[in-house]
Every structure is written in C-alpha cells, then in structure tokens.
Design a protein around this motif. Structure first.
Motif, PDB file in Angstrom:
ATOM      1  N   ASN B  85       0.828  -1.212   0.000  1.00 47.60           N
ATOM      2  CA  ASN B  85       0.000   0.000   0.000  1.00 47.60           C
ATOM      3  C   ASN B  85       0.859   1.258   0.000  1.00 47.60           C
ATOM      4  N   SER B  86       1.979   1.211   0.729  1.00 49.73           N
ATOM      5  CA  SER B  86       2.814   2.407   0.797  1.00 49.73           C
ATOM      6  C   SER B  86       3.535   2.670  -0.529  1.00 49.73           C
ATOM      7  N   MET B  87       3.596   1.667  -1.396  1.00 48.93           N
ATOM      8  CA  MET B  87       4.170   1.872  -2.731  1.00 48.93           C
ATOM      9  C   MET B  87       3.204   2.671  -3.611  1.00 48.93           C
ATOM     10  N   THR B  88       1.931   2.346  -3.492  1.00 41.52           N
ATOM     11  CA  THR B  88       0.970   2.871  -4.469  1.00 41.52           C
ATOM     12  C   THR B  88       0.071   3.978  -3.928  1.00 41.52           C
ATOM     13  N   HIS B  89       0.074   4.167  -2.621  1.00 44.67           N
ATOM     14  CA  HIS B  89      -0.900   5.097  -2.052  1.00 44.67           C
ATOM     15  C   HIS B  89      -0.255   6.086  -1.083  1.00 44.67           C
ATOM     16  N   ASN B  90      -1.011   7.117  -0.818  1.00 44.34           N
ATOM     17  CA  ASN B  90      -0.654   8.061   0.250  1.00 44.34           C
ATOM     18  C   ASN B  90      -1.869   8.216   1.152  1.00 44.34           C
ATOM     19  N   ALA B  91      -1.571   8.579   2.392  1.00 40.29           N
ATOM     20  CA  ALA B  91      -2.652   8.909   3.323  1.00 40.29           C
ATOM     21  C   ALA B  91      -2.569  10.403   3.614  1.00 40.29           C
ATOM     22  N   LEU B  92      -3.443  10.887   4.456  1.00 40.60           N
ATOM     23  CA  LEU B  92      -3.385  12.316   4.790  1.00 40.60           C
ATOM     24  C   LEU B  92      -2.072  12.618   5.515  1.00 40.60           C
ATOM     25  N   PHE B  93      -1.651  11.676   6.361  1.00 41.98           N
ATOM     26  CA  PHE B  93      -0.390  11.824   7.087  1.00 41.98           C
ATOM     27  C   PHE B  93       0.445  10.568   6.875  1.00 41.98           C
ATOM     28  N   ARG B  94       1.728  10.682   7.157  1.00 47.28           N
ATOM     29  CA  ARG B  94       2.614   9.519   7.130  1.00 47.28           C
ATOM     30  C   ARG B  94       3.466   9.530   8.385  1.00 47.28           C
ATOM     31  N   GLU B 104       2.615  15.577   7.789  1.00 46.10           N
ATOM     32  CA  GLU B 104       1.679  15.761   6.683  1.00 46.10           C
ATOM     33  C   GLU B 104       2.154  15.019   5.435  1.00 46.10           C
ATOM     34  N   ASP B 105       1.200  14.409   4.743  1.00 47.57           N
ATOM     35  CA  ASP B 105       1.512  13.766   3.470  1.00 47.57           C
ATOM     36  C   ASP B 105       0.636  14.387   2.373  1.00 47.57           C
ATOM     37  N   LEU B 106      -0.605  13.927   2.246  1.00 48.34           N
ATOM     38  CA  LEU B 106      -1.491  14.570   1.266  1.00 48.34           C
ATOM     39  C   LEU B 106      -2.021  15.898   1.797  1.00 48.34           C
ATOM     40  N   VAL B 107      -1.880  16.089   3.086  1.00 47.09           N
ATOM     41  CA  VAL B 107      -2.369  17.319   3.703  1.00 47.09           C
ATOM     42  C   VAL B 107      -1.310  18.414   3.584  1.00 47.09           C
TER      43      VAL B 107
END
Lengths: 312, 530
Positions: B85-94, B104-107
């Motif tokens: 999942n961490s290869m293909t996706h991002n979350a709001l935070f990491r 912050e990631d996508l935020v």
C-alpha cells in the motif's frame, strides 16, 4: 460400459461430500480462530466479533457446512478467501495450471524412465543392471521429498552457484522440483513394472510361447509387456495418492505458485474457504484420474470388456 | 510397435505442452556492476537527493518472506500488505521514519477547530495514477469504502464523522478527544483512492490506484509484485528515484540469502538470523541492524489463580535471565527489556521494574508463603526462537523450584488461544508506533478477549489510558505516560523479555536513507550510488 462410467461418476458425489464434511469439521473444531490470525496481535474483541460475523463464522458449524455445500454444489462457488478477500475459485484457477504443469512434467519424466528401467531390470533379473535399477528405485522411494528438495537447492547452489528463480515461469525452474517430485514415482514405478513383468513371465502362456520357439524379445514384446500393463496401471493409480501429497511438499520447498502452496498458506492462516477449495480440487482430480484408470483397465482387460458388452 | 510409438509420441507431447509456459517477462536490466564500497548511512536529518538530481535509476528487487494477502488498502491488517500500500498510495499523514511521529503527506495544512474537530486542506493538483486529480471527495469516499471491511477496524475507530467542506478541505470529527487520531490517519487502511473508481465498484485488489510513488503493474501470485515509477508523483522530494521496484516472494530464509548473494535481489527485509554473519562478511552486501518497536513478553493468563498475584508474577520475572533469552532465543538480535511498556517512546519509564535476581525471587516467594512447586505452568511457543527462549525460562524457573513445560502451537492456534484466554502462558509481541497505541492495546481492560492477552484487569491503568487518550496536547500526555508506565511496572501483568532488532541486508551500492524502527521501508527514497 456407459452405465459403468455413469455409475462411477455418480459415486463421486458422496465421496466429495463425505471428505469435505470431514475436512470441514476438522478445520472448524481445531483450536484456532481465523479472526485472531487475520486481525493479528492488536485485534480488539469488537473487531474479532465483527470479522467473524461478516464471514458467517458466528453461526453453528452445521449451518456453516450446509451453506458451504449448497454454495459449492448448487452455485459452483467456493466462496471468498478469509486471508485476502478474493474469490477462491478465481485464485485456484490462476494457480491450478502451475500445479498441473509441474505434475505432468514430473510424472511424464518419471514414467518415461521407470517403464524401460523396470522392464530391463526384469529381463536382466539378478544381474548388475537389475541391482542398479533396484538401488535407484530404493533411493527414489526412501528419500523424503522435503529433504531431497532442500538438499538439491543447497548443493546445487554451492556447487554451481546456480539457483533457478521464477518458479513456474521458465524451463530451468522445472528441473529441481521436477526431480524432487518425480523421484518417488520413478522408484515406485520401477519396482511395480519389474515385479509385474516377472509375475507375467511365470505364466504358462509365456512358457508355451518360449517352447514354441519364439525369440526372447518377441515373447517380451508380444506377451509379457502387453499382459503386465494392467498390474502396472493398477500400481500407478495406487502411487498417485503419494504423488499428490508430494506435489504439496515440493511446491512449498520451491515456492511454486500452485494450489499445493496455496493450500498450506491457507492452513497457516486458517483460511477455511481456500483450504476447502484446494482440497476439493485435489480430491476431485484424484478421483477423476482413478476413474479414468479404472475405465482404461476395463477397456484393456478383455474379460471385463466382454462382461460389460454382455449388458452388465 | 505402432502403438508403442504413438504412446511415446503422446508422452513426449504431454511433456512439451505441459512445460510450455508464457514467455517470462523479464524485469528491466539490473544495475551495472558498481565499485564495491560500504555505504555510510546519512545522518537522520540529511535531505535525500530528489529525482531531478539523480535522474531515474535502474530498478530495485526486494526479496521478502511473506506474500501480501491483499494489495487493496483497508482490506487487510497484514504488514506485507502495508508495504504494498505504501508503494501505491498516500494517506493524509505519514509516519516520519526517525521521529515516528505523524507528519503531513497529502495534507498541506490543517487546523484544530476543537479537541474533536479538525479541518485538513489537501495539496492542490495531486494526481492519481489514472490521471484524476485528488479532491476532498476522494478522501470521503475512501473513508466510507474501508468501512465495508472489518479487517483494520482499530485504525479507523477515531474517524467518526467526516465531510468535504470544499474541493480541498475535509473536516473530521472524532466525537471524543482521541490522541491516536493522527496516528490512525497514517495507517494503510486510511489510504486515499479515487472516488470515481470506488463508485464504479473497481476492484482495488486487482488494480490498486492511488497517488503513491509507484504504479502497480502486475501481481504474479505466489511469485512477485511489480511496480513502476510514477512520474507525476505530487511530492518531488519523495518521488521514487528508481525506474521500477519488484518484490520477489521467497519464503525460505536461506534462499533469500542466496538471492542477495547472487545479485538476484537487492534488498532483503527478513534476513535469516543464522545467515547474518555470512552476509556481513560479503563485500557487496551491507547489513543494517537497528532497534525495532516490537515489545515481546511472556504472556501470563492473569485470570488463573497461579498468576493472579502481582507479587508472584514479579518473583517469576525476577528469576529470568533476559540476557540469556536474547542470546539463546534470538542469537543476540534482540535486547532485553524489563519495563512493561516499550522504553523507546517518550514518557515511558522503567520505574517500578525489577532486575534479574533469582535469589530475591526465591526469597519473595518464601515471604509470600507460596510453594513454588504449585506454580507450575506450560508455555506456548509458536516458533523455534520462542521455543529456545522458553527453554531459558524453563531452566531459570527450575532454579527456584517452578516446573515449566513447553508446548509448540502454530501461530494461528497461539493467537487464538491467547485471545480466548485458553492458555497458561505463551510468548507474544506487540508492535505499535506510539506509546498510547501500545498501552491501549496491551494494558486496557476493554481489550481483554482481544489484544490484552495477559488479561490484565487493572482499573487504575485503564483509567489512566483513557485519560491519555482524551488529552490532545502531546506534552500534557507525557506525565500520564509516566504514570501508566509506573502502574504497569508495579502490576507486572506479564514478563517482558526483549525488544526486537530489525535486520535488513542490501546491495552495498544501494543508498537506503530511511530505515524506520516502526518497520517502514520507503522504497521510493532508495537510490543507487554513483
């Protein structure tokens, strides 16, 4: 004849139902909860309950079995994997060709080698050829599959720095699992062929043929091998069970992407639908091969053929 | 003769047909031979080179033990699935690989409206692998999507209500103050997927689509997973440096070592411990050993009479030589621990613990008037390492007269029995990236029949954990953490044994800037030297 074939196929249904029942009960009565494994060490009680509820595991076991049987036999659906939420039928179908390919390669190689070696051993009875053949057979039968596989991996790597990767994807990757898997069948079939030929050679009609002045090779070709074929076929069908077990072991040793490995992964994860689906396939194909062998035997044996021709 | 010829022909045909496979898809060429040198890990605050600085480099082959059960976010609770999942996706935070804190990631920015309501503004122009642009509606749809799957329920419990305020703003209401909220937002089950695909019923296990640094290409079940570089990744500093990444699944430990030695693999996650010395001696391979966050212990069923007295549990703990457990059980790749909570987190204290003192243990039992012979129990071990550790327990406890037996169960049975309380003692572990996550999971009374496997029923401890969960200010939580540690140490609900060491081995020319104690790999940050 057709009646016999139909009867055999109908007889398959109770066999499948019975074996599935036993396996289903063993899985469900084992002291482990699939939810505890799937959710891991940080699972909360609510998550475990919800997980079980979503998969119908909070229902009584017999209801679960009835539901499963209806699903398999009525809809042809093996359900959804507990481990990865994928369709079990699709996953099995994706892996099954790998198992079939490995099985056929190992089996074909074993039979191609075993039949002439067994015949030669019988013809050259009590000579060094016979002894050597029996030694090979003994090795093949005695060495456990899991041990042979690991030894081959380790020694071939250390000797030649060679290790075939991409299991199931290219030719070299068939070599080690093929040898591992075929060794047992090779040994067993050498012995079966040899003993069948020797048994036939004792028969009166062979003595008669020899007395009539037929050459040794003619006797062997026209009478001995032909008549030994039935017991060889019977022997083959009995060795098939051990061969299928060996497939499961070999697939795990060589990370082969077949249904044997899929099943052991399912067992470790208590993935009941996956284990039952894989097992169904193994049982089904074992039974089918046995039926085919029985039909072939019926066809090859003139006595039985005549019996069915007479309307039985 | 004719029949025999036909038979031979048929068998030969079967062999050829059976082995005729699809032509193997070769991964792109491996990196050229590089000069042999030991890499030096950059300091924690070093800025890794960006893609623009390095250009796209040859791919990386990671060899791993476990195949992910699922590659769709939110539909599993498996470490192997989290890697994918961490290869293909991002979350709001990491999770930050060094501080283990959410960043912050996508935020792009966020504001706390209250202790329970937060507004998050997303980065503009973030592109999904299918070309769509990320909006707040994708976040809402993703949160709703994972509610269909109970597998990772714990990591979304804090996200109660959520709404899109505008195209780039998401408001989340946790209803009650929850200090784990931001950590939950980093979890792979809260990765963001395109709303349009979710609405179409897209199977994300068949084709995961996200905003991550790699694009999913192919999953050869039982064999490998293949990803290629996502050139339009929104964060150029964290975009993948390499052309592709392939994960090869090699369950057998020595085969993974061989793969690394022969150059068939470049990075091995699960290094077989007996092979570490050999790999360390290899000139082309670097072995990195660093502390993990896995806190391991001998779980004791506190509901049973022989384990109901904290003083008796303490005496048993005092009798155990934990140095020996680490050496015998884990070949030295573990460090002994005495505190009931992982000491790697701020606020954790070892106050109230004990030390190795077999004579003191015997004296304590005598003082309590307990006959050691009546305290006998069995230990469940689920693997060879744990069995060896169990033998140390067996020998140490025999010294003070407590008879111990060891029983081997597979992992599924062990997890099930320890969850249900159908056991006396057994080895267990717990991984958490935060103090509070650990405390809530292992020590809280509400998690009995779940992750509180020792069945610790200490109301004071549970109240303190609830208090910490309701305290949003991280500094204000630290004194509560200290209290939790102290009470837990005195209560001695289980016997802590060791913290795990993470062992990774990789090609010496591979630059691996982010090796996280929490287990994250960040393949996107890896690059080739030269």
């Amino acid at each position: 004849m057709w009646k016999y074939v139909v009867r055999r196929f109908i007889g398959l249904i109770p066999i499948l139902l019975g074996t599935m029942f036993i396996v289903f009960m063993v899985l469900h009565l084992s002291p482990s909860d699939p939810a505890a494994f799937a959710l891991g060490e940080d699972a909360s009680p609510e998550a475990i309950w919800e997980w079980n509820e979503s998969r119908g595991l909070n229902d009584p076991v017999l209801i679960q079995y009835a539901r499963y049987v209806a699903m398999v036999f009525w809809w042809g659906d093996f359900g959804t994997s507990f481990r990865n939420n994928v369709d079990v039928s699709g996953e099995i179908m994706a892996r099954f060709p790998h198992t079939i390919r490995l099985g056929l390669v190992a089996l074909s190689a074993a039979l191609i080698l075993a039949l002439p070696i067994g015949i030669l051993a019988a013809v050259k009875k009590n000579t060094w050829i016979d002894n050597a053949s029996m030694f090979v057979a003994l090795i093949g039968i005695s060495i456990p599959v899991f041990w042979l596989g690991l030894i081959l991996v380790l020694y071939l790597f250390w000797l030649g720095r060679w290790h075939p990767w991409s299991p199931g994807r290219d030719w070299p990757s068939f070599i080690l699992p093929g040898i591992t898997l075929g060794a047992g069948m090779l040994g067993a079939m050498i012995r079966t062929t040899r003993s069948s030929i020797l048994e036939v050679m004792k028969q009166d009609y062979i003595k008669m043929a020899q007395a009539k002045g037929l050459t040794k090779s003619n006797v062997m070709r026209k009478y001995a091998i032909h008549n030994a074929f039935l017991p060889i076929l019977t022997g083959f069908s009995t060795h098939l069970g051990a061969f299928i077990t060996s497939i499961i072991l070999a697939e795990n040793i060589f990370a082969w992407p077949g249904i044997g490995r899929l099943m052991t992964q399912g067992i470790a994860a208590r993935d009941y639908p996956m284990v039952l689906g894989c097992l169904f396939m193994f049982i089904f194909f074992y039974a089918i091969i046995n039926i085919v062998v029985d039909i072939a035997r019926t066809y090859l044996d003139p006595q039985v053929r005549t019996y069915y021709k007479l309307g039985n | 003769m004719k029949r025999k010829g036909l038979l031979a022909l048929a068998l030969a045909s079967i062999m050829i047909l059976a082995a005729c496979t699809q032509p193997p898809t070769q991964p792109p060429a491996q990196p050229p031979e590089q000069p042999q040198q030991q890499i030096v890990q950059p300091p924690a605050d070093a800025t890794p080179p960006t893609v623009e600085e390095t250009g796209l480099q040859p791919g990386i082959i990671v060899v791993t033990r476990d195949e992910p059960p699922v590659v769709a976010p939110g539909r599993h609770n498996a470490v192997a699935g989290g890697y994918m999942n961490s290869m293909t996706h991002n979350a709001l935070f990491r999770i930050h690989s060094e501080t283990l804190q959410p960043v912050e990631d996508l935020v792009a920015s966020w504001v706390a409206i209250s202790d329970t309501v937060f507004e998050f503004t997303l980065h503009e122009g973030v592109e999904f692998h299918n070309g769509e642009i990320l909006t707040a509606h994708d976040v809402i749809a993703s949160f709703e999507y994972v509610r269909n799957y109970p597998d990772a329920r714990a990591s979304r419990e804090s996200i109660v209500y959520f709404e899109a305020i505008d195209d780039l703003t998401v408001r989340i209401d946790t209803v009650e103050p929850n200090a784990l909220f931001f950590l939950d937002l980093t979890h792979s089950s809260n990765h963001i997927m395109p709303a349009s695909l979710i609405a179409q019923g897209h199977d994300f296990n068949d084709l995961p689509v996200g905003t991550g640094p790699f694009v999913f290409e192919e999953w050869r079940t039982g064999d490998s997973l293949h990803f290629t570089n996502f050139e339009n990744h929104f964060n150029r500093d964290r975009a993948a440096r390499v052309e592709y990444a392939t994960w090869r699944i090699i369950p057998e430990g020595s085969s993974r070592t061989i793969a690394l030695e022969t150059g068939e693999g470049h990075f091995s996650i699960y290094v077989a411990l007996p092979d570490v010395a050999r790999l360390e001696a290899h000139p082309d391979i670097t072995v990195a050993t660093f502390p993990g966050v896995g806190h391991n212990k001998l779980l004791m069923n506190n509901d049973l009479p022989q384990f109901s007295d904290p003083q008796v549990r303490r005496a048993m703990g005092m009798a155990i030589d934990k140095e020996a457990v680490a050496i015998v059980g884990f070949e030295g790749f573990a460090f002994p621990v005495w505190a009931q909570v992982p000491m790697v987190f701020p606020g954790a204290t070892d106050e109230g613990t004990y030390s190795f003192d077999p004579e003191g243990a015997a004296a304590l039992l005598a003082e309590l008037g307990v006959d050691p012979g009546t305290l006998g129990f069995s230990i469940i071990a689920s693997n060879e390492e744990r069995r060896r550790a169990g033998e140390v327990f067996q020998a140490n406890l025999a010294e003070i007269g407590i008879p111990v037996t060891i029983e081997m169960n597979d992992l599924a049975t062990t997890l099930s029995r320890t969850t249900d309380g159908d056991y006396e003692t057994g080895f267990g572990g717990f991984n958490s990236a935060s103090f509070l996550g650990y405390a809530r999971g292992v020590l809280h009374i509400n998690n009995i029949d779940g992750s509180n496997r020792s069945r610790i029923r200490n109301q004071e401890l549970s109240d303190l954990i609830d208090q910490a969960l309701a305290t949003i200010d991280s500094q204000a939580r630290l004194p509560i953490y200290e209290q939790i540690s102290r009470v837990a140490n005195e209560h001695t609900g289980h016997i802590p044994t060791h913290m795990t060491m993470n062992v990774r081995a990789f090609n010496a020319n591979l630059n691996v800037p982010e090796l996280s104690s929490a287990g994250g790999l960040n393949i996107n940050m890896m690059s080739w030297n030269n």
